[in-house]
Motif scaffolding. Structure first.
Motif, mmCIF file in Angstrom:
data_model
loop_
_atom_site.group_PDB
_atom_site.id
_atom_site.type_symbol
_atom_site.label_atom_id
_atom_site.label_comp_id
_atom_site.label_asym_id
_atom_site.label_seq_id
_atom_site.Cartn_x
_atom_site.Cartn_y
_atom_site.Cartn_z
ATOM 1 N N PHE A 18 0.831 -1.259 0.080
ATOM 2 C CA PHE A 18 0.032 -0.089 -0.150
ATOM 3 C C PHE A 18 0.752 1.467 0.041
ATOM 4 O O PHE A 18 0.444 2.441 -0.641
ATOM 5 C CB PHE A 18 -0.997 -0.076 1.222
ATOM 6 C CG PHE A 18 -0.684 0.618 2.283
ATOM 7 C CD1 PHE A 18 -0.341 2.159 2.473
ATOM 8 C CD2 PHE A 18 0.034 -0.078 3.480
ATOM 9 C CE1 PHE A 18 -0.132 2.881 3.574
ATOM 10 C CE2 PHE A 18 0.553 0.626 4.680
ATOM 11 C CZ PHE A 18 0.502 1.992 4.785
ATOM 12 N N LYS A 21 1.228 2.856 -3.243
ATOM 13 C CA LYS A 21 -0.079 3.590 -3.532
ATOM 14 C C LYS A 21 -0.052 5.054 -3.264
ATOM 15 O O LYS A 21 -0.614 5.869 -4.004
ATOM 16 C CB LYS A 21 -1.407 3.000 -3.210
ATOM 17 C CG LYS A 21 -1.524 1.472 -3.578
ATOM 18 C CD LYS A 21 -1.644 1.340 -5.285
ATOM 19 C CE LYS A 21 -1.400 0.151 -5.775
ATOM 20 N NZ LYS A 21 -1.826 0.065 -7.151
ATOM 21 N N SER A 202 -6.121 0.077 -0.453
ATOM 22 C CA SER A 202 -5.900 1.322 -0.651
ATOM 23 C C SER A 202 -7.089 2.028 -1.742
ATOM 24 O O SER A 202 -8.021 1.204 -2.084
ATOM 25 C CB SER A 202 -4.627 1.330 -1.789
ATOM 26 O OG SER A 202 -5.072 0.795 -2.954
ATOM 27 N N ARG A 209 -8.975 -0.925 -3.382
ATOM 28 C CA ARG A 209 -8.485 -2.273 -3.827
ATOM 29 C C ARG A 209 -7.893 -3.069 -2.566
ATOM 30 O O ARG A 209 -7.564 -2.201 -1.657
ATOM 31 C CB ARG A 209 -7.220 -1.980 -4.795
ATOM 32 C CG ARG A 209 -7.666 -1.597 -6.241
ATOM 33 C CD ARG A 209 -6.505 -1.026 -7.018
ATOM 34 N NE ARG A 209 -6.737 -0.805 -8.439
ATOM 35 C CZ ARG A 209 -7.180 0.478 -8.634
ATOM 36 N NH1 ARG A 209 -7.496 1.373 -8.142
ATOM 37 N NH2 ARG A 209 -7.621 0.837 -10.050
ATOM 38 N N PHE A 211 -5.412 -5.782 -0.783
ATOM 39 C CA PHE A 211 -4.010 -6.591 -1.241
ATOM 40 C C PHE A 211 -3.801 -7.723 0.135
ATOM 41 O O PHE A 211 -4.232 -7.331 1.232
ATOM 42 C CB PHE A 211 -2.852 -5.780 -1.228
ATOM 43 C CG PHE A 211 -3.068 -4.714 -2.313
ATOM 44 C CD1 PHE A 211 -2.406 -5.028 -3.553
ATOM 45 C CD2 PHE A 211 -3.911 -3.370 -2.069
ATOM 46 C CE1 PHE A 211 -2.355 -3.928 -4.680
ATOM 47 C CE2 PHE A 211 -3.923 -2.586 -3.354
ATOM 48 C CZ PHE A 211 -3.263 -2.733 -4.720
ATOM 49 N N GLN A 216 -3.061 -7.935 -5.274
ATOM 50 C CA GLN A 216 -4.310 -7.764 -5.436
ATOM 51 C C GLN A 216 -5.269 -8.582 -5.384
ATOM 52 O O GLN A 216 -5.146 -9.543 -6.151
ATOM 53 C CB GLN A 216 -4.471 -6.653 -6.552
ATOM 54 C CG GLN A 216 -5.887 -6.024 -6.620
ATOM 55 C CD GLN A 216 -6.164 -4.998 -7.562
ATOM 56 O OE1 GLN A 216 -5.161 -4.419 -8.019
ATOM 57 N NE2 GLN A 216 -7.386 -4.778 -7.950
ATOM 58 N N GLN A 217 -6.317 -8.590 -4.549
ATOM 59 C CA GLN A 217 -7.314 -9.453 -4.587
ATOM 60 C C GLN A 217 -8.674 -9.117 -5.186
ATOM 61 O O GLN A 217 -9.215 -8.268 -4.740
ATOM 62 C CB GLN A 217 -7.784 -9.682 -3.100
ATOM 63 C CG GLN A 217 -6.558 -10.040 -2.050
ATOM 64 C CD GLN A 217 -5.702 -11.591 -2.651
ATOM 65 O OE1 GLN A 217 -6.469 -12.557 -2.531
ATOM 66 N NE2 GLN A 217 -4.468 -11.446 -2.807
ATOM 67 N N ASP A 219 -11.111 -7.824 -8.220
ATOM 68 C CA ASP A 219 -11.078 -6.592 -9.045
ATOM 69 C C ASP A 219 -11.023 -5.041 -7.968
ATOM 70 O O ASP A 219 -11.330 -5.451 -6.759
ATOM 71 C CB ASP A 219 -12.294 -6.468 -9.891
ATOM 72 C CG ASP A 219 -12.211 -7.502 -10.890
ATOM 73 O OD1 ASP A 219 -11.126 -7.903 -11.446
ATOM 74 O OD2 ASP A 219 -13.477 -7.789 -11.382
ATOM 75 N N LYS A 220 -10.782 -4.036 -8.724
ATOM 76 C CA LYS A 220 -11.209 -2.684 -7.820
ATOM 77 C C LYS A 220 -12.709 -2.635 -7.312
ATOM 78 O O LYS A 220 -13.248 -3.264 -7.954
ATOM 79 C CB LYS A 220 -10.511 -1.426 -8.725
ATOM 80 C CG LYS A 220 -11.232 -1.399 -9.758
ATOM 81 C CD LYS A 220 -10.836 -0.082 -10.849
ATOM 82 C CE LYS A 220 -11.713 0.035 -12.091
ATOM 83 N NZ LYS A 220 -11.169 1.197 -12.810
#
Length: 260
Positions: A18, A21, A202, A209, A211, A216-217, A219-220
């Protein structure tokens, strides 16, 4: 250069990603995001200050305590072997209305924010349930925050990692009602006993999103599908021994960063 905090005994970077980001030169003096200022709160429990947290030791065999033998700063949530015993822990609401304490973030359209929780569980052989993540600060942590025998959370806005009874895999869930959530990613993480994982969130001003250890887990998620604009989320760790087994959930750190 982004801040990389190492804690606990695995040597992994806090949040697992993160911090990339939100570019930060010095977390202690705020974040930098396109030249804008921000604030950062962080607790690695060195020392653990109980007054900073809301906690419920729901039964005589449930405790929340600093890990005295740890040099890393850890807080342990412990269940005994009684079925449906429970223990809950979360950043304390501050005096200001709607303020969520250490590690809290506010999802505001057009402004960036991020948060991270680093934790582990002691065993995966016998069923227990937990939800670790972020819940709307308006919810008061109370008994039965996880339902007996199933471990389903109460109805409240939030996002996080959920382990149901009898399941070693964890799902990433979110929604206006965590009692009937949207599953962002099913079986997102296979638990390993006594192995720290880094859960982070984030928000880029539009989308969120999730993580796990920097990956990343799913989709956004649009902010509009997560919480209302300007809602503040505070970090929580909720655990219930749905079938009765000794379980320890250890938190190594909470962190949250918000653009002003």
């Amino acid at each position: 250069m982004a801040m990389a905090h190492k804690s606990g005994n695995s040597g992994k970077v806090l949040g697992g990603g993160f911090e990339y980001k939100i570019p930060v030169k010095n977390w202690a003096h705020g974040l930098e995001a396109g030249g804008k200022s921000g604030v950062f709160t962080f607790d690695d429990f060195l020392p653990y200050t109980e007054a900073n947290y809301d906690l419920i030791e729901g039964d005589s065999g449930s405790t929340v305590d600093a890990v005295v033998a740890s040099l890393n700063g850890e807080v342990a949530l412990t269940l005994d072997a009684t079925a449906n015993d429970e223990v809950y822990f979360g950043a304390k609401k501050t005096a200001a209305a709607g303020a969520g304490g250490i590690g809290a973030i506010k999802l505001v359209d057009g402004k960036v924010s991020a948060a991270a929780i680093r934790f582990k569980v002691s065993q995966i052989a016998v069923a227990s349930s937990f939800f670790v993540g972020w819940m709307e600060v308006g919810y008061t942590i109370a008994a039965e925050a996880l339902v007996d025998s199933t471990g389903v959370p109460v109805a409240n806005d939030g996002v996080g990692l959920h382990r149901k009874a009898h399941v070693t895999q964890c799902d990433v869930i979110h929604g206006a009602s965590l009692a009937a959530p949207t599953t962002l990613k099913s079986s997102a993480h296979a638990l390993i006993a006594d192995d720290y994982l880094n859960l982070s969130l984030s928000f880029d001003g539009t989308d969120a999103r999730v993580f796990i250890d920097g990956v990343q887990q799913g989709d956004k998620v649009a902010r509009t599908d997560l919480v209302a604009d300007g809602i503040e989320l505070r970090p929580v760790a909720l655990m219930k021994g749905t079938t009765g087994a000794v379980e320890v959930l250890t938190i190594d750190s909470f962190a949250g960063a918000n653009e002003r």
